[in-house]
Design a protein around this motif. Structure first.
Motif, PDB file in Angstrom:
ATOM      1  N   PHE A 147       0.850  -1.184   0.000  1.00  0.00           N
ATOM      2  CA  PHE A 147       0.000   0.000   0.000  1.00  0.00           C
ATOM      3  C   PHE A 147       0.889   1.239   0.000  1.00  0.00           C
ATOM      4  CE2 PHE A 147      -3.059  -3.067   1.406  1.00  0.00           C
ATOM      5  CZ  PHE A 147      -4.279  -2.577   0.969  1.00  0.00           C
ATOM      6  N   TRP A 148       0.378   2.297  -0.618  1.00  0.00           N
ATOM      7  CA  TRP A 148       1.106   3.563  -0.606  1.00  0.00           C
ATOM      8  C   TRP A 148       0.109   4.703  -0.510  1.00  0.00           C
ATOM      9  CZ3 TRP A 148       1.882   8.368  -2.487  1.00  0.00           C
ATOM     10  CH2 TRP A 148       3.109   8.978  -2.209  1.00  0.00           C
ATOM     11  N   PRO A 149       0.318   5.646   0.443  1.00  0.00           N
ATOM     12  CA  PRO A 149       1.334   5.577   1.493  1.00  0.00           C
ATOM     13  C   PRO A 149       1.113   4.365   2.405  1.00  0.00           C
ATOM     14  CG  PRO A 149       0.459   7.801   1.303  1.00  0.00           C
ATOM     15  CD  PRO A 149      -0.434   6.915   0.481  1.00  0.00           C
ATOM     16  N   ARG A 150       2.184   3.938   3.028  1.00  0.00           N
ATOM     17  CA  ARG A 150       2.152   2.689   3.783  1.00  0.00           C
ATOM     18  C   ARG A 150       1.416   2.814   5.117  1.00  0.00           C
ATOM     19  NH1 ARG A 150       7.273  -1.386   4.692  1.00  0.00           N
ATOM     20  NH2 ARG A 150       6.372  -2.661   6.366  1.00  0.00           N
ATOM     21  N   TYR A 151       1.401   4.022   5.688  1.00  0.00           N
ATOM     22  CA  TYR A 151       0.846   4.200   7.036  1.00  0.00           C
ATOM     23  C   TYR A 151      -0.445   5.013   6.995  1.00  0.00           C
ATOM     24  CZ  TYR A 151       5.511   2.615   8.252  1.00  0.00           C
ATOM     25  OH  TYR A 151       6.670   1.887   8.335  1.00  0.00           O
ATOM     26  N   ILE A 152      -1.441   4.546   7.760  1.00  0.00           N
ATOM     27  CA  ILE A 152      -2.738   5.211   7.819  1.00  0.00           C
ATOM     28  C   ILE A 152      -3.092   5.500   9.274  1.00  0.00           C
ATOM     29  CG2 ILE A 152      -3.967   3.001   7.876  1.00  0.00           C
ATOM     30  CD1 ILE A 152      -6.256   4.346   6.406  1.00  0.00           C
ATOM     31  N   LYS A 153      -3.692   6.667   9.506  1.00  0.00           N
ATOM     32  CA  LYS A 153      -4.169   6.997  10.855  1.00  0.00           C
ATOM     33  C   LYS A 153      -5.623   6.538  10.955  1.00  0.00           C
ATOM     34  CE  LYS A 153      -4.734  11.310  12.273  1.00  0.00           C
ATOM     35  NZ  LYS A 153      -4.404  12.665  12.748  1.00  0.00           N
ATOM     36  N   GLU A 154      -5.816   5.454  11.687  1.00  0.00           N
ATOM     37  CA  GLU A 154      -7.106   4.778  11.734  1.00  0.00           C
ATOM     38  C   GLU A 154      -7.841   5.118  13.029  1.00  0.00           C
ATOM     39  OE1 GLU A 154      -8.170   0.548   9.937  1.00  0.00           O
ATOM     40  OE2 GLU A 154      -7.132   0.384  11.839  1.00  0.00           O
ATOM     41  N   GLY A 155      -9.154   5.302  12.928  1.00  0.00           N
ATOM     42  CA  GLY A 155      -9.959   5.649  14.090  1.00  0.00           C
ATOM     43  C   GLY A 155     -10.644   4.440  14.704  1.00  0.00           C
ATOM     44  N   LYS A 156     -10.742   4.457  16.029  1.00  0.00           N
ATOM     45  CA  LYS A 156     -11.500   3.449  16.765  1.00  0.00           C
ATOM     46  C   LYS A 156     -12.328   4.153  17.831  1.00  0.00           C
ATOM     47  CE  LYS A 156      -8.096  -0.293  16.245  1.00  0.00           C
ATOM     48  NZ  LYS A 156      -7.237  -1.275  16.955  1.00  0.00           N
ATOM     49  N   CYS A 157     -13.450   3.568  18.195  1.00  0.00           N
ATOM     50  CA  CYS A 157     -14.277   4.142  19.250  1.00  0.00           C
ATOM     51  C   CYS A 157     -13.689   3.800  20.615  1.00  0.00           C
ATOM     52  CB  CYS A 157     -15.702   3.610  19.157  1.00  0.00           C
ATOM     53  SG  CYS A 157     -16.583   4.116  17.659  1.00  0.00           S
ATOM     54  N   PHE A 158     -13.662   4.787  21.506  1.00  0.00           N
ATOM     55  CA  PHE A 158     -13.145   4.582  22.859  1.00  0.00           C
ATOM     56  C   PHE A 158     -13.960   3.487  23.548  1.00  0.00           C
ATOM     57  CE2 PHE A 158     -12.905   5.603  27.405  1.00  0.00           C
ATOM     58  CZ  PHE A 158     -11.527   5.695  27.561  1.00  0.00           C
ATOM     59  N   SER A 159     -13.284   2.479  24.090  1.00  0.00           N
ATOM     60  CA  SER A 159     -14.004   1.309  24.607  1.00  0.00           C
ATOM     61  C   SER A 159     -13.484   0.817  25.947  1.00  0.00           C
ATOM     62  CB  SER A 159     -13.927   0.170  23.582  1.00  0.00           C
ATOM     63  OG  SER A 159     -12.570  -0.181  23.321  1.00  0.00           O
ATOM     64  N   GLU A 160     -12.816   1.672  26.703  1.00  0.00           N
ATOM     65  CA  GLU A 160     -12.244   1.228  27.980  1.00  0.00           C
ATOM     66  C   GLU A 160     -13.293   1.102  29.078  1.00  0.00           C
ATOM     67  OE1 GLU A 160      -8.818   3.312  29.270  1.00  0.00           O
ATOM     68  OE2 GLU A 160      -7.781   3.164  27.342  1.00  0.00           O
ATOM     69  N   ARG A 161     -14.474   1.664  28.876  1.00  0.00           N
ATOM     70  CA  ARG A 161     -15.540   1.561  29.873  1.00  0.00           C
ATOM     71  C   ARG A 161     -16.878   1.762  29.189  1.00  0.00           C
ATOM     72  NH1 ARG A 161     -17.856   6.252  30.336  1.00  0.00           N
ATOM     73  NH2 ARG A 161     -16.725   8.232  30.162  1.00  0.00           N
ATOM     74  N   SER A 162     -17.969   1.476  29.921  1.00  0.00           N
ATOM     75  CA  SER A 162     -19.299   1.742  29.403  1.00  0.00           C
ATOM     76  C   SER A 162     -19.526   3.251  29.361  1.00  0.00           C
ATOM     77  CB  SER A 162     -20.351   1.074  30.301  1.00  0.00           C
ATOM     78  OG  SER A 162     -21.655   1.456  29.900  1.00  0.00           O
TER      79      SER A 162
END
Length: 212
Positions: A147-162
């Protein structure tokens, strides 16, 4: 939910047998409601990797054009920054949600009314907004040399607590954005294969919400 199956295309890799043991990879974008995109299973054969001359930055930048977004993609390995839960909780963006702002704190489920001062109401609603806030946590991901560019800034939902009170609900993705990357794509037999860079769409979570 997101309706991504109708609006976004993401990719899947399929292995096709050549003879009894040889494989090559074919890229076929397909709809998906599952984000972030799971890790891809790549054929480890280096014959399917781009060569050094295929990785000329100037040529690839021209091919990607205005789709290059330095906020979400990087050519070289970026530094990771580890943030604590408290770092995410204080970053409330935009106005207070209407479902919180319009809460009637003076009426109980049993019909009785209670007195709540303006200051106490404002502090409680601010606390409730902070408690149920669902930030998008961004981390850099290495997509590999194909892949190019090789690095992507990916999002995730905060999930450390309810995110609900009482507990039970959690942060779920509700919106996403799509970024265009280049994918090294090979087709044909191993000795007669043809490889080139093609554009692929990569969905990234952009907003999360407290949900069942």
């Amino acid at each position: 939910m997101m309706g991504l199956s109708q609006t976004l295309l993401v990719y899947a890799l399929l292995c096709v047998h050549i003879g009894l043991s040889q494989h090559y990879l074919r890229l076929r974008p397909s709809p998906s409601d599952h984000l972030p995109v799971p890790d891809l299973k790549e054929d480890p054969d280096p014959e399917y990797d781009p060569r050094e001359q295929d990785l000329a930055e100037r040529t690839l930048r021209k091919k990607l054009g205005s789709n290059f977004d330095p906020n979400f993609m990087s050519i070289s390995s970026p530094m990771q920054v580890n943030l604590s839960a408290s770092d995410y909780q204080v970053k409330l963006q935009g106005p207070m949600p209407n479902e919180i702002k319009k809460l009637d704190l003076t009426e109980t489920p049993y019909g009785k009314r209670v007195k709540v001062g303006k200051k106490a109401r404002r502090k409680f609603l601010q606390w409730l907004w902070t408690y149920t806030h669902c930030p998008v946590v961004y981390t850099w991901k290495d997509l590999g040399v194909r892949f190019w560019p090789r690095y992507i800034k990916e999002g995730k939902c905060f999930s450390e607590r309810s995110c609900s009170f009482p507990e039970g609900m959690s942060c779920k993705p509700v919106k996403s954005i799509t970024k265009i990357f280049l994918r090294w794509y090979c087709q044909g037999f191993l000795r007669q294969k043809y490889c080139t860079w093609i554009q692929v769409q990569y969905p990234i979570i952009s907003e999360c919400k407290c949900s069942c």
